[in-house]
Design an enzyme around this catalytic site. Sequence first.
Site, PDB file in Angstrom:
ATOM      1  N   HIS A  57     -12.635   8.030   2.813  1.00 30.94           N
ATOM      2  CA  HIS A  57     -11.924   6.891   2.200  1.00 30.94           C
ATOM      3  C   HIS A  57     -11.463   5.920   3.277  1.00 30.94           C
ATOM      4  O   HIS A  57     -10.549   6.223   4.046  1.00 30.94           O
ATOM      5  CB  HIS A  57     -10.721   7.395   1.404  1.00 30.94           C
ATOM      6  CG  HIS A  57     -10.028   6.322   0.631  1.00 30.94           C
ATOM      7  ND1 HIS A  57     -10.094   6.236  -0.745  1.00 30.94           N
ATOM      8  CD2 HIS A  57      -9.284   5.265   1.027  1.00 30.94           C
ATOM      9  CE1 HIS A  57      -9.394   5.184  -1.156  1.00 30.94           C
ATOM     10  NE2 HIS A  57      -8.899   4.567  -0.087  1.00 30.94           N
ATOM     11  N   HIS A  59     -11.240   1.445   4.581  1.00 31.93           N
ATOM     12  CA  HIS A  59     -11.297   0.007   4.248  1.00 31.93           C
ATOM     13  C   HIS A  59     -11.807  -0.752   5.465  1.00 31.93           C
ATOM     14  O   HIS A  59     -11.024  -1.194   6.303  1.00 31.93           O
ATOM     15  CB  HIS A  59      -9.911  -0.502   3.829  1.00 31.93           C
ATOM     16  CG  HIS A  59      -9.443   0.102   2.548  1.00 31.93           C
ATOM     17  ND1 HIS A  59      -9.624  -0.498   1.314  1.00 31.93           N
ATOM     18  CD2 HIS A  59      -8.838   1.291   2.297  1.00 31.93           C
ATOM     19  CE1 HIS A  59      -9.132   0.287   0.370  1.00 31.93           C
ATOM     20  NE2 HIS A  59      -8.648   1.375   0.934  1.00 31.93           N
ATOM     21  N   GLN A 152      -9.606  -5.063  -5.456  1.00 32.33           N
ATOM     22  CA  GLN A 152      -8.261  -4.885  -4.886  1.00 32.33           C
ATOM     23  C   GLN A 152      -7.152  -5.475  -5.769  1.00 32.33           C
ATOM     24  O   GLN A 152      -6.081  -4.904  -5.912  1.00 32.33           O
ATOM     25  CB  GLN A 152      -8.211  -5.541  -3.496  1.00 32.33           C
ATOM     26  CG  GLN A 152      -6.840  -5.641  -2.863  1.00 32.33           C
ATOM     27  CD  GLN A 152      -6.427  -4.378  -2.130  1.00 32.33           C
ATOM     28  OE1 GLN A 152      -7.007  -4.005  -1.108  1.00 32.33           O
ATOM     29  NE2 GLN A 152      -5.414  -3.709  -2.653  1.00 32.33           N
ATOM     30  N   HIS A 210      -9.200   4.051  -6.485  1.00 29.34           N
ATOM     31  CA  HIS A 210      -7.803   4.156  -6.070  1.00 29.34           C
ATOM     32  C   HIS A 210      -7.041   4.444  -7.354  1.00 29.34           C
ATOM     33  O   HIS A 210      -7.031   3.606  -8.259  1.00 29.34           O
ATOM     34  CB  HIS A 210      -7.320   2.836  -5.483  1.00 29.34           C
ATOM     35  CG  HIS A 210      -7.787   2.581  -4.092  1.00 29.34           C
ATOM     36  ND1 HIS A 210      -9.107   2.417  -3.776  1.00 29.34           N
ATOM     37  CD2 HIS A 210      -7.094   2.454  -2.938  1.00 29.34           C
ATOM     38  CE1 HIS A 210      -9.200   2.208  -2.460  1.00 29.34           C
ATOM     39  NE2 HIS A 210      -8.000   2.220  -1.932  1.00 29.34           N
ATOM     40  N   GLU A 213      -1.827   5.370  -7.016  1.00 26.59           N
ATOM     41  CA  GLU A 213      -1.207   5.320  -5.676  1.00 26.59           C
ATOM     42  C   GLU A 213       0.191   4.744  -5.862  1.00 26.59           C
ATOM     43  O   GLU A 213       0.464   3.573  -5.593  1.00 26.59           O
ATOM     44  CB  GLU A 213      -2.037   4.469  -4.701  1.00 26.59           C
ATOM     45  CG  GLU A 213      -1.544   4.637  -3.264  1.00 26.59           C
ATOM     46  CD  GLU A 213      -2.366   3.856  -2.246  1.00 26.59           C
ATOM     47  OE1 GLU A 213      -3.250   3.078  -2.652  1.00 26.59           O
ATOM     48  OE2 GLU A 213      -2.096   4.018  -1.038  1.00 26.59           O
ATOM     49  N   ASP A 309      -8.242   6.127   5.535  1.00 20.70           N
ATOM     50  CA  ASP A 309      -7.838   4.991   4.694  1.00 20.70           C
ATOM     51  C   ASP A 309      -7.766   3.684   5.497  1.00 20.70           C
ATOM     52  O   ASP A 309      -8.458   2.726   5.193  1.00 20.70           O
ATOM     53  CB  ASP A 309      -6.490   5.289   4.016  1.00 20.70           C
ATOM     54  CG  ASP A 309      -6.241   4.428   2.784  1.00 20.70           C
ATOM     55  OD1 ASP A 309      -7.133   3.640   2.412  1.00 20.70           O
ATOM     56  OD2 ASP A 309      -5.149   4.545   2.192  1.00 20.70           O
TER      57      ASP A 309
HETATM   58 FE   FE2 Z   1      -7.388   2.990   0.018  1.00 19.22          FE
END
Ligand code: FE2
Length: 422
Positions: A57, A59, A152, A210, A213, A309
Amino acid sequence: MLDLLVKNARLPGRKDLADIACADGKILDIAPAIEGQSEKTVDAMGYLVTAPFVESHFHMDATLSMGNPRLNRSGTLLEGIQIWAELKPDLTAEDIKRRALKLCSWAVTKGNLAIRTHVDTTDPTLMAVDVLLEVREEMKDFIDIQLVAFPQDGVLRCKDGVALLKTALDKGVDVVGGIPHFERTMDEGRKSVEILCEIAADRGLMVDMHCDESDDPLSRHIEALTYHTQRLGLQGRVTGSHLTSMHSMDNYYVSKLLSLMAEAGMNCVCNPLVNMNLQGRHDTYPKRRGLMRVPELMGMGINVSLGHDDVMDPWYPMGTHDMLEVAHMGAHALHMTGVDQQKSLFDAVTVNGAKTLGLDGYGLAPGNNADMVVLQAADRMEALRLHPARLFVIRRGRVISVTPEVKASVDLGNGPFPVDFR
Ligand code: FE2
């Protein structure tokens, strides 16, 4: 003629040292004292040799952008999202690519040869998607990069979110993403999960959202994700990432949820470094840890892998993309320092990640890809403790990164002697 012969390798779970013979990018044989001509020989010197680390995971579009346009003063998730929104209009393709390639060089040096990265699809130009598709192609001889279409700003909350996500998939993005807890209402969140799972089922793709979270125990989109996985026959192909609200959920509810997740063959990705930092921010004391219930998930036979992440971006100011640092934080934050638990955490950054990503030919066995890492450690527990140098990183039988053995010397008055922390 072999392409590569790795001598004196200490393999996880094997008592005696072994040699690993590689030809045509594959592992040909693993046995004691293999003889034979080889183009190249690497002496593992009795150190641990493992299959490569898998980053489940990440970005890559945001990585190494820390401080641009400003630093995250509060350190919170929401300020991070705000900073990313401020940065987005000024992003250039060159900048994204430069940062992503730099991160890839860090990843390879740390032995991470597979990365699942989310890429923001709510930018109408889809610039980051185009750039990371290029990076995936350019890096394919070194790293398996898997891209997740990640809305996002919310696939329903963002204007044209569904259309943009579908365009990203048309361009070749591999996996369908989502962020249900960031949609405007719980109902919209549930609806987004349904829509996104249906898109994945129609296109024969995997899903990685996601999901939840949040520290809100009523953020239960994992329930919808599990339900639609079952309904659409997506078992084994769906991943719930983060799942931090599970930490705060009612125990009775979780006992039901875990069985449903096991039934649906759900994969889970826990991100201990980042969520130890971001969760519990609204608490006074005690402050919640806010990580999914990894020992309990593993106890149900659910596949759990770990992610870094973020590395030096609006959400996380630290890191070198070392998956052993991730597992080390997991050992503490998840109360997983028991012997078998430490081994489980090593699996979570290697073999479990390979399962989450659906990698073919992964693992140290004849017939598999000749991908491996020589670590300056004797075994998995020592590796978890020391985060040691990756002496050799090997991809398809070729050495692609070398780090010299770290040797310290100390003099306490009677002459120098070596210290290796072992
Ligand atoms: Fe993430």
